[in-house]
Design a protein around this motif. Structure first.
Motif, PDB file in Angstrom:
ATOM      1  N   THR A 144      49.419 -44.621   4.643  1.00 22.11           N
ATOM      2  CA  THR A 144      50.442 -44.857   5.375  1.00 22.11           C
ATOM      3  C   THR A 144      51.043 -45.587   6.118  1.00 22.11           C
ATOM      4  N   PRO A 145      52.723 -45.979   5.983  1.00 22.49           N
ATOM      5  CA  PRO A 145      53.665 -47.276   6.588  1.00 22.49           C
ATOM      6  C   PRO A 145      53.002 -47.189   8.153  1.00 22.49           C
ATOM      7  N   GLY A 146      52.787 -48.943   8.452  1.00 19.07           N
ATOM      8  CA  GLY A 146      52.672 -48.388   9.780  1.00 19.07           C
ATOM      9  C   GLY A 146      50.840 -48.409  10.443  1.00 19.07           C
ATOM     10  N   THR A 147      50.243 -48.232   9.496  1.00 22.11           N
ATOM     11  CA  THR A 147      49.087 -47.407  10.187  1.00 22.11           C
ATOM     12  C   THR A 147      47.808 -48.442   9.904  1.00 22.11           C
ATOM     13  N   ASP A 148      46.858 -48.999  10.484  1.00 21.91           N
ATOM     14  CA  ASP A 148      45.787 -49.514  10.536  1.00 21.91           C
ATOM     15  C   ASP A 148      45.083 -48.689   9.392  1.00 21.91           C
ATOM     16  N   ARG A 149      45.419 -48.387   8.672  1.00 21.40           N
ATOM     17  CA  ARG A 149      44.682 -47.016   7.396  1.00 21.40           C
ATOM     18  C   ARG A 149      45.327 -48.060   6.291  1.00 21.40           C
ATOM     19  N   LEU A 150      46.623 -48.212   6.284  1.00 23.03           N
ATOM     20  CA  LEU A 150      47.507 -49.332   5.184  1.00 23.03           C
ATOM     21  C   LEU A 150      46.649 -50.471   5.295  1.00 23.03           C
ATOM     22  N   ALA A 151      47.099 -51.312   6.511  1.00 26.20           N
ATOM     23  CA  ALA A 151      46.106 -52.496   6.473  1.00 26.20           C
ATOM     24  C   ALA A 151      44.722 -53.123   5.620  1.00 26.20           C
ATOM     25  N   ALA A 152      44.130 -51.532   5.916  1.00 24.45           N
ATOM     26  CA  ALA A 152      42.364 -51.655   5.647  1.00 24.45           C
ATOM     27  C   ALA A 152      42.445 -51.774   3.901  1.00 24.45           C
ATOM     28  N   SER A 153      43.227 -50.642   3.510  1.00 23.59           N
ATOM     29  CA  SER A 153      43.738 -51.203   2.100  1.00 23.59           C
ATOM     30  C   SER A 153      43.663 -52.199   1.680  1.00 23.59           C
ATOM     31  N   LEU A 154      43.789 -53.288   2.024  1.00 28.15           N
ATOM     32  CA  LEU A 154      43.776 -54.961   1.591  1.00 28.15           C
ATOM     33  C   LEU A 154      42.653 -55.019   1.757  1.00 28.15           C
ATOM     34  N   ASP A 155      41.880 -54.832   1.866  1.00 30.69           N
ATOM     35  CA  ASP A 155      40.190 -54.403   2.019  1.00 30.69           C
ATOM     36  C   ASP A 155      39.458 -53.958  -0.080  1.00 30.69           C
ATOM     37  N   GLU A 156      40.485 -52.999   0.241  1.00 28.18           N
ATOM     38  CA  GLU A 156      39.637 -52.784  -1.572  1.00 28.18           C
ATOM     39  C   GLU A 156      40.655 -53.101  -2.509  1.00 28.18           C
ATOM     40  N   VAL A 157      40.995 -54.571  -2.259  1.00 29.46           N
ATOM     41  CA  VAL A 157      41.496 -55.622  -2.978  1.00 29.46           C
ATOM     42  C   VAL A 157      40.238 -56.407  -2.875  1.00 29.46           C
ATOM     43  N   PRO A 158      39.304 -56.763  -4.027  1.00 27.87           N
ATOM     44  CA  PRO A 158      38.032 -57.855  -3.383  1.00 27.87           C
ATOM     45  C   PRO A 158      39.519 -58.891  -4.760  1.00 27.87           C
ATOM     46  N   GLY A 159      38.682 -60.326  -3.976  1.00 26.51           N
ATOM     47  CA  GLY A 159      39.130 -61.946  -4.332  1.00 26.51           C
ATOM     48  C   GLY A 159      40.180 -62.382  -3.764  1.00 26.51           C
ATOM     49  N   GLN A 160      41.207 -63.015  -4.173  1.00 25.62           N
ATOM     50  CA  GLN A 160      42.226 -63.929  -4.328  1.00 25.62           C
ATOM     51  C   GLN A 160      43.651 -63.706  -4.652  1.00 25.62           C
ATOM     52  N   PHE A 161      43.849 -63.393  -3.972  1.00 20.98           N
ATOM     53  CA  PHE A 161      45.891 -63.237  -4.869  1.00 20.98           C
ATOM     54  C   PHE A 161      47.115 -63.656  -3.772  1.00 20.98           C
ATOM     55  N   ARG A 162      47.983 -64.266  -4.024  1.00 16.48           N
ATOM     56  CA  ARG A 162      49.187 -64.505  -2.764  1.00 16.48           C
ATOM     57  C   ARG A 162      50.285 -63.897  -3.401  1.00 16.48           C
ATOM     58  N   ALA A 163      50.157 -62.524  -3.777  1.00 19.48           N
ATOM     59  CA  ALA A 163      50.860 -61.311  -3.759  1.00 19.48           C
ATOM     60  C   ALA A 163      49.750 -59.746  -4.010  1.00 19.48           C
TER      61      ALA A 163
END
Ligand SMILES: [Zn+2]
Length: 221
Positions: A144-163
């Protein structure tokens, strides 16, 4: 947290407002969508809630702790974007990041609603430029936009990325400068546009070419 000295704050605030205007001029920020931040040391400046990126003013940017998102001081009348946790998550993950750009640019949003192209990138490498300038663009699961859960969704993306694409939402790009972060966002939008125009039978660059480009340009694929 050390507060920004006034000259640094002025410089960063003016750059943030300028990048906001440029994003709008390129049709990357429909309505009042999108938010930007820039960091100097432990402090970040963040765009306000509910203000279009073309209407930013230096006095209305919020100063926050770049790791925790806590306000640096009392700032009456200044309310930062609700996506502060998304930005601080990137600053914590990539210590070299000095700017974060989040946009609802139309073609990137369309790609964020599709099945990812592969397990490493949501957008295929149809031309060399995405590989050279950004690298792979993974897809983070919906939150959901604006939530800690959205921010935590990045943890499910392993490795390096610029975008990264945020599922059903938009794009997030970082850089060591504000210009660099915006350039990455522009490249992602263009790559998504090309892929949509080319259609499902488009031929991606051969894997050995992608690998060689990523190595030559210091990106990740
Ligand atoms: Zn958003």
């Amino acid at each position: 947290m050390r507060p920004l000295d006034p000259a640094t704050r002025d410089l960063l605030a003016n750059s943030l407002c300028d990048v906001g205007r440029r994003a709008v001029a390129m049709n990357l920020s429909p309505g009042a969508s999108g938010n930007l931040s820039v960091r100097d040391g432990a402090t970040m400046l963040m765009t306000p809630s509910g203000v279009g990126l073309g209407e930013l003013s230096p006095a209305r940017l919020a100063a926050l702790d770049a790791r925790s998102g806590e306000p640096a001081k009392q700032q009456p009348g200044v309310r930062p974007s609700k996506e502060v946790p998304l930005h601080t998550a990137l600053y914590r993950r990539f210590p070299e990041a000095a700017a974060v750009v989040h946009l609802h640019s139309p073609q990137a949003v369309a790609y964020a609603c599709k099945q990812p192209w592969s397990s490493v990138s949501a957008i295929p490498p149809l031309t060399p430029y995405l590989v050279m300038r950004v690298g792979r663009v993974p897809l983070a699961p919906y939150g959901t936009p604006g939530t800690d859960r959205l921010a935590a969704s990045l943890d499910e993306v392993p490795g390096q990325f610029r975008a990264v694409l945020l599922a059903h939402h938009g794009l997030l790009a970082w850089g060591t400068t504000l210009d660099g972060a915006l350039d990455a966002a522009v490249e992602v939008e263009e790559a998504a546009r090309t892929a949509l125009l080319a259609g499902p039978d488009a031929q991606p660059l051969p894997t050995p070419e992608v690998t060689a480009l990523a190595q030559q340009y210091g990106t990740t694929w």
